[in-house]
Design an enzyme around this catalytic site. Structure first.
Site, short mmCIF file in Angstrom:
data_model
loop_
_atom_site.label_atom_id
_atom_site.label_comp_id
_atom_site.label_asym_id
_atom_site.label_seq_id
_atom_site.Cartn_x
_atom_site.Cartn_y
_atom_site.Cartn_z
N HIS A 107 35.91 44.65 31.32
CA HIS A 107 37.12 45.26 30.76
C HIS A 107 36.79 46.18 29.59
CE1 HIS A 107 39.35 42.35 33.18
NE2 HIS A 107 40.47 42.97 32.86
N ASP A 153 45.99 46.08 31.50
CA ASP A 153 44.67 46.70 31.44
C ASP A 153 44.75 48.22 31.43
OD1 ASP A 153 43.55 44.21 31.46
OD2 ASP A 153 42.94 44.25 33.55
N ASP A 155 45.38 46.35 37.03
CA ASP A 155 44.73 45.20 36.40
C ASP A 155 43.37 45.03 37.06
OD1 ASP A 155 45.84 42.88 34.47
OD2 ASP A 155 44.37 42.04 35.85
#
Length: 401
Positions: free
Chosen positions: A165, A282, A295
């Protein structure tokens, strides 16, 4: 500094302020000495000038100055002369013993259902409101083949999900060639808890995620300009208590997608909660005049590409209640766009939700593997938005309790 302390001491009392004043030691250089009997000429040393000026003042002059001040302030000030006996008595008086302290007992009912929760908290009853980064997951029964791809063998769990991420958040997708992806990975690897030996496979995973077409038109994240995206969009929005039966009725259309939500909603914290839902999306991006949320999922679903086919992804979405997650995120983005975008219309402006299971994404296979897409019906989103939105009546009721 002394003048400011005197100002604070004299102006903070609510009902009465009592000051003992007179020809006391060092009175000439005190704040009151300067205010009531300032020197005619401060000279080069104001302290010495103030001390000398006060020495020339007797008790009658001190009393006269206070009486004049009392008249000028409209009798807001009262002066009294302390006798020598009263002074001696005050000096010799023993201080009163301190009163024992006690914590006040709670006498009102606390509204325990008011809290801030997240998707993870709603599903697991945990209190964390941090970003949701991929559990270890269970081994699917269909995954019996040997690992033939580096993406399947990559580490699992929160540490690896956090690393991925962070790399994606800091990348310019449109300019993300392998060298730049590698540089981004090198910045995040130290201290991530992921071994450096996985570097090449991580770079390939990121590159494949960006290059894989997300729809039949061939659109991929690699073609997304930096100015058309928001990373880690944090949101907090109020929610009100809704009956589990009402939520189950609203979510009934989700059954056609294999969702467990209509039956499970009563056991989730969402049903009786009041307060706020907080989360982190995200990625939010604009493409073709529509707004999408995405995401990133680094979950391991198996060692074969078939484990990331649409049917398998649907099972994973239902198993982890990711369908609840994208519904909450959709409501958040729906409310955000409604407040920011002139002439906003859900059907016109909301594109949908992508869940990108990165281990299964392959540029040559397009959206057939690793890409889960959902676009809830406007009717469902509007009903869920209305059911969760607190009304003035519900807030007043909760405050009354």
């Amino acid at each position: 500094a002394d003048l400011r302390l005197a100002y604070v001491a004299l102006t903070r009392a609510r009902h009465r302020c009592t000051v003992v004043w007179g020809a006391l030691p060092d009175a000439g250089t005190s704040a009151l000495g300067w205010l009531l009997h300032p020197p005619a000429n401060a000279g080069d040393d104001p302290v010495i000038a103030a001390r000398e000026a006060f020495r020339a003042v007797d008790d009658d002059a001190i009393a006269a100055r206070l009486e004049r001040l009392a008249r000028d302030t409209g009798e807001a000030l009262e002066t009294r002369v302390m006798s020598a006996a009263a002074i001696r008595e005050a000096a010799m008086r023993e201080p009163a013993p301190p009163k024992p302290l006690h914590a006040r007992a709670v006498t009102r009912r606390l509204a325990r259902t008011w809290h801030v929760s997240s998707f993870s908290g709603l599903v697991s009853r945990a209190d964390s409101d941090a970003p949701d980064y991929d559990p270890l997951g269970a081994v699917p029964a269909t995954s019996t083949e040997e690992i033939r791809d580096g993406a399947f063998g990559l580490p699992r769990g929160v540490r690896f999900g956090t690393l991925v991420h962070h790399v994606l958040e800091g990348l310019d997708f449109a300019g993300a060639d392998p060298d730049r992806i590698g540089a981004a990975v090198d910045r995040e690897l130290p201290g991530s808890g992921v071994a450096v030996t996985w570097r090449a496979d991580i770079v390939r995973l990121i590159a494949d995620t960006l290059a894989t077409p997300l729809d039949p038109s061939g659109f991929a994240l690699a073609s997304l300009p930096q100015g058309a995206r928001l990373d880690e969009l944090e949101f907090t929005y109020p929610v009100a208590s809704s009956a589990a039966a009402d939520l189950a009725r609203i979510l009934a259309p989700m059954r056609t997608l294999g969702s467990r939500l209509p039956e499970a909603i009563g056991s989730l914290v969402l049903a009786p909660s009041r307060g706020f839902v907080r989360g982190y999306v995200d990625l939010v991006f604009e493409h073709g005049g529509r707004y999408f949320l995405a995401d990133y999922k680094s979950n391991w679903l198996g060692n074969a590409l078939a484990d990331y086919a649409p049917q398998a992804l649907g099972v994973a979405m239902a198993e982890h209640f990711y369908d609840l997650q994208y519904l909450l995120y959709t409501v958040a983005l729906h409310r955000f766009l409604r407040s920011r975008l002139a002439g906003y219309d859900y059907d016109t402006h909301f594109g949908g939700a992508y869940y990108l299971f990165m281990r299964g994404m392959r540029p040559d296979r397009g959206p057939d593997f690793g890409v889960y897409f959902a676009r809830p019906e406007q009717k469902l989103v509007a009903a869920l938005d209305a059911a969760l939105a607190p009304t003035s009546a519900s807030i007043a009721l909760e405050e009354a309790r």
